[in-house]
Design an enzyme around this catalytic site. Structure first.
Site, mmCIF file in Angstrom:
data_model
loop_
_atom_site.group_PDB
_atom_site.id
_atom_site.type_symbol
_atom_site.label_atom_id
_atom_site.label_comp_id
_atom_site.label_asym_id
_atom_site.label_seq_id
_atom_site.Cartn_x
_atom_site.Cartn_y
_atom_site.Cartn_z
ATOM 1 N N LYS A 191 -5.573 -4.800 18.855
ATOM 2 C CA LYS A 191 -6.625 -3.769 18.840
ATOM 3 C C LYS A 191 -7.338 -3.905 17.489
ATOM 4 C CE LYS A 191 -8.121 -0.051 17.884
ATOM 5 N NZ LYS A 191 -9.394 0.016 17.133
ATOM 6 N N GLU A 266 1.483 -1.511 7.091
ATOM 7 C CA GLU A 266 0.906 -1.896 5.799
ATOM 8 C C GLU A 266 -0.273 -0.964 5.560
ATOM 9 O OE1 GLU A 266 2.268 -6.538 6.239
ATOM 10 O OE2 GLU A 266 0.184 -6.103 5.724
ATOM 11 N N CYS A 300 -6.483 -3.675 0.125
ATOM 12 C CA CYS A 300 -5.331 -2.778 -0.022
ATOM 13 C C CYS A 300 -4.627 -2.968 -1.355
ATOM 14 C CB CYS A 300 -4.356 -3.003 1.125
ATOM 15 S SG CYS A 300 -3.821 -4.710 1.239
ATOM 16 N N GLU A 399 -7.256 7.036 -2.517
ATOM 17 C CA GLU A 399 -7.727 5.662 -2.318
ATOM 18 C C GLU A 399 -9.214 5.714 -1.987
ATOM 19 O OE1 GLU A 399 -6.611 3.566 1.303
ATOM 20 O OE2 GLU A 399 -6.091 1.811 0.119
HETATM 21 P P1 NAD Z 1 -7.664 2.959 9.786
HETATM 22 O O1 NAD Z 1 -6.268 3.426 9.632
HETATM 23 O O2 NAD Z 1 -8.747 3.965 9.937
HETATM 24 O O3 NAD Z 1 -7.802 1.999 11.031
HETATM 25 C C1 NAD Z 1 -6.935 0.884 11.190
HETATM 26 C C2 NAD Z 1 -6.783 0.614 12.663
HETATM 27 O O4 NAD Z 1 -6.049 1.685 13.249
HETATM 28 C C3 NAD Z 1 -8.109 0.523 13.426
HETATM 29 O O5 NAD Z 1 -8.034 -0.519 14.374
HETATM 30 C C4 NAD Z 1 -8.177 1.867 14.114
HETATM 31 O O6 NAD Z 1 -8.939 1.869 15.292
HETATM 32 C C5 NAD Z 1 -6.717 2.128 14.420
HETATM 33 N N1 NAD Z 1 -6.383 3.535 14.659
HETATM 34 C C6 NAD Z 1 -6.950 4.631 14.135
HETATM 35 N N2 NAD Z 1 -6.364 5.746 14.613
HETATM 36 C C7 NAD Z 1 -5.387 5.346 15.452
HETATM 37 C C8 NAD Z 1 -4.425 6.016 16.244
HETATM 38 N N3 NAD Z 1 -4.352 7.348 16.282
HETATM 39 N N4 NAD Z 1 -3.563 5.277 16.976
HETATM 40 C C9 NAD Z 1 -3.613 3.928 16.947
HETATM 41 N N5 NAD Z 1 -4.515 3.234 16.230
HETATM 42 C C10 NAD Z 1 -5.395 3.932 15.480
HETATM 43 O O7 NAD Z 1 -7.927 1.996 8.545
HETATM 44 P P2 NAD Z 1 -9.292 1.298 8.138
HETATM 45 O O8 NAD Z 1 -10.173 2.361 7.586
HETATM 46 O O9 NAD Z 1 -9.759 0.449 9.269
HETATM 47 O O10 NAD Z 1 -8.796 0.313 6.982
HETATM 48 C C11 NAD Z 1 -8.686 0.655 5.657
HETATM 49 C C12 NAD Z 1 -7.255 1.050 5.320
HETATM 50 O O11 NAD Z 1 -6.376 -0.041 5.589
HETATM 51 C C13 NAD Z 1 -7.065 1.366 3.857
HETATM 52 O O12 NAD Z 1 -6.262 2.498 3.716
HETATM 53 C C14 NAD Z 1 -6.346 0.140 3.317
HETATM 54 O O13 NAD Z 1 -5.586 0.350 2.156
HETATM 55 C C15 NAD Z 1 -5.501 -0.227 4.476
HETATM 56 N N6 NAD Z 1 -5.062 -1.626 4.371
HETATM 57 C C16 NAD Z 1 -3.747 -1.880 4.021
HETATM 58 C C17 NAD Z 1 -3.309 -3.182 3.861
HETATM 59 C C18 NAD Z 1 -1.889 -3.476 3.441
HETATM 60 O O14 NAD Z 1 -1.462 -4.626 3.554
HETATM 61 N N7 NAD Z 1 -1.130 -2.508 2.956
HETATM 62 C C19 NAD Z 1 -4.193 -4.240 4.073
HETATM 63 C C20 NAD Z 1 -5.514 -3.955 4.420
HETATM 64 C C21 NAD Z 1 -5.933 -2.627 4.582
#
Ligand code: NAD
Length: 505
Positions: A191, A266, A300, A399
């Site tokens: 997804k 992550e 991240c 963040e």
């Molecule tokens: P997000 O959590 O908004 O979305 C990530 C994914 O989760 C998307 O595909 C989204 O559609 C899905 N999602 C959202 N709500 C959901 C739910 N209720 N159930 C299932 N899936 C759901 O994150 P983002 O804004 O796309 O990305 C940025 C974030 O990702 C930042 O917090 C960043 O730090 C983190 N990140 C972490 C790492 C790591 O390795 N720790 C790496 C890259 C990004």
């Protein structure tokens, strides 16, 4: 023709197809674009114009993908590791063959500068090769001896898994999560983030071209609250790997509770970079700039909190300010660009809101703090440096996920540790010191899943990658990934000499 013009023209060519036809799903070996489905515009970070319509998947679409992954699982699980290795290495070849397309599409879709995205395909292919080569030994276990029994362990793939990825470096992260899952023998349902669906479709095409059996790889586009939620609830899915925000991790834990999903998260970070006065000043400065302003700060592991020793603070911040003011903000396809537009208007507004929050909290905006409207209707922000901050301010705790750095001074090692650890997050930390004893003490005391000494984020695929506290659960990399995607079975064999308890004789 300049390479910028070449990039723009070539990107336009590769993006045409997404404008001409709606981006759908890839389910059971077929591209699916349901004619009556609801769709949304995928907006360009460069000018907020549409890059094309995307299907907002429904629960039924996700169910079809999960069923396909479930049906494909037994044959994929039972395929000899050597064959999976061959297929996944071929996959890597195909990624490399489309490197330019992947880089240009990815840059255009997520706004990351091409100078960094040029590596996207190479890194993605490296992820596939690394785990492909390990596929033949993924099932290996341990032998554990007792006097009258011998135990050995077997590893087998856990089943169909869900992979949920974010928008910041979507291609690289998808390959990083999916390659070990497939090498383990799991089938997958991916997804992608709703804001950056394009490179995921290139990957799905490559899956098909590489000859992965139908149903081994499925991609469903749409929103987290609908298809993401369904993926984490679906009974056929045994585990969910999420890269995303901490709050999303909590949602997935709740959604997956009834089916006892194994989860690997992550998540977010507010990572400290700690610069002592005994550090190599110039190398530390380069790394501080690189680790927050590269990838638009949408990374991240970005070091978004600079903790700098007060004895060098004035000199360090002067040098930093000069560098930040010199960063080249611009079109992501321009090879000179160092900072591109943020992924989406909503995210841009969130990042811009911290400019006012910083002032309200009493910090100084030493560089940036403004939008770059002169660059057009894209989501451009000036690289920003906040000084005179303290660790209680929102700019030090939340963040921001943009090219925005918050700096705080400290006097002693103890104070640096206390500041570094005074956060809900614990993904990464960076220590700059030439005192090896101090480096070892800091490495032990700072709460983070990953810590670099005298280095920016250096990638090593066999090393564990992941966070603690609100930054995540579990580790990726090398054998850690196989531990997540596989179940370990213990087999205990008696030597025939021990006494079996006798009841009812
Ligand atoms: P997000 O959590 O908004 O979305 C990530 C994914 O989760 C998307 O595909 C989204 O559609 C899905 N999602 C959202 N709500 C959901 C739910 N209720 N159930 C299932 N899936 C759901 O994150 P983002 O804004 O796309 O990305 C940025 C974030 O990702 C930042 O917090 C960043 O730090 C983190 N990140 C972490 C790492 C790591 O390795 N720790 C790496 C890259 C990004």
């Amino acid at each position: 023709m300049s390479s910028f013009s070449h990039n723009k023209e070539t990107a336009e060519h590769y993006l045409q197809r997404f404008l001409q036809s709606t981006t759908g799903h890839f389910i059971n070996g077929q591209m699916v674009a349901n004619g009556n489905a609801e769709t949304y515009d995928n907006l360009s970070p460069i000018n907020n114009e549409s890059l094309g319509r995307v299907v907002a998947g429904r629960v039924e679409d996700m169910d079809a993908a999960c069923t396909a992954a479930e049906d494909a699982f037994p044959a994929w699980r039972d395929m000899p590791g050597q064959e999976r290795k061959k297929l996944l290495n071929h996959f890597a070849d195909l990624i490399e063959a489309r490197a330019e397309e992947i880089a240009l599409v990815e840059s255009s879709d997520c706004g990351q500068a091409i100078r960094f995205m040029k590596q996207a395909a190479i890194r993605g292919a490296a992820n596939f090769r690394f785990f492909a080569d390990k596929a033949p030994e993924a099932q290996n276990g341990l032998a554990l001896h007792q006097a009258e029994h011998t135990n050995y362990t077997l590893r087998s793939p856990i089943g169909p898994v869900g992979i949920i990825t974010p928008w910041n470096t979507p291609f690289m992260l998808a390959t990083w999560k999916i390659a070990p899952a497939l090498a383990s023998g799991c089938t997958i349902v991916h997804k992608p983030a709703e804001l950056t669906p394009l490179s995921a479709m290139l990957l799905a095409e490559i899956a098909h071209e590489a000859g992965l059996p139908d149903g081994v790889w499925n991609t469903v586009n749409g929103f987290g609250e609908t298809v993401g939620k369904r993926l984490s609830e679906h009974p056929a899915i045994r585990a969910v790997a999420l890269v995303g925000e901490s709050a999303t991790g909590s949602h997935i834990m709740r959604q997956g509770a009834d089916t006892l999903k194994r989860v690997h998260f992550e998540l977010g970070g507010k990572n400290p970079v700690i610069v002592f006065d005994d550090a190599d000043f110039d190398r530390a400065l380069d790394a501080v700039v690189f680790m927050i302003y590269s990838l638009n700060g949408q990374r991240c592991t970005s070091s978004s909190r600079l903790l700098v020793q007060n004895s060098i603070k004035a000199r360090f911040l002067d040098a930093l300010e000069a560098r930040v003011k010199h960063l080249t903000v611009g079109h992501p396809l321009d090879p000179n660009t160092e900072v591109g537009p943020l992924v989406h208007k909503g995210h841009y507004e969130k990042v811009m809101s911290y400019m006012d929050i910083a002032k309200e909290d009493g910090a100084t905006v030493r560089a940036g703090g403004t939008a770059r409207k002169d660059l057009g209707n894209g989501n451009y922000v000036s690289p920003t440096l906040f000084t005179e901050a303290n660790n209680q301010m929102r700019i030090a705790r939340e963040e921001i996920f943009g090219p925005v750095l918050t700096s705080i001074g400290f006097d002693t090692e103890e104070e640096a540790i206390a500041l570094a650890n005074d956060t809900d997050y614990g993904l990464s930390a960076y220590i700059w010191t030439n005192n090896s004893g101090r480096a070892m003490r800091m490495a032990r005391a700072v709460e983070a899943g990953m810590l670099w000494v005298n280095s920016e984020n250096n990638r090593n695929l066999p090393s564990p990658f992941g966070g603690i506290k609100m930054s995540g659960i579990g580790r990726d990399g090398g054998d850690y990934s196989f531990d997540f995607y596989m179940e370990t079975k213990n087999v205990c064999i008696a030597h025939g000499t021990h006494t079996v308890p006798v009841l009812g004789a």
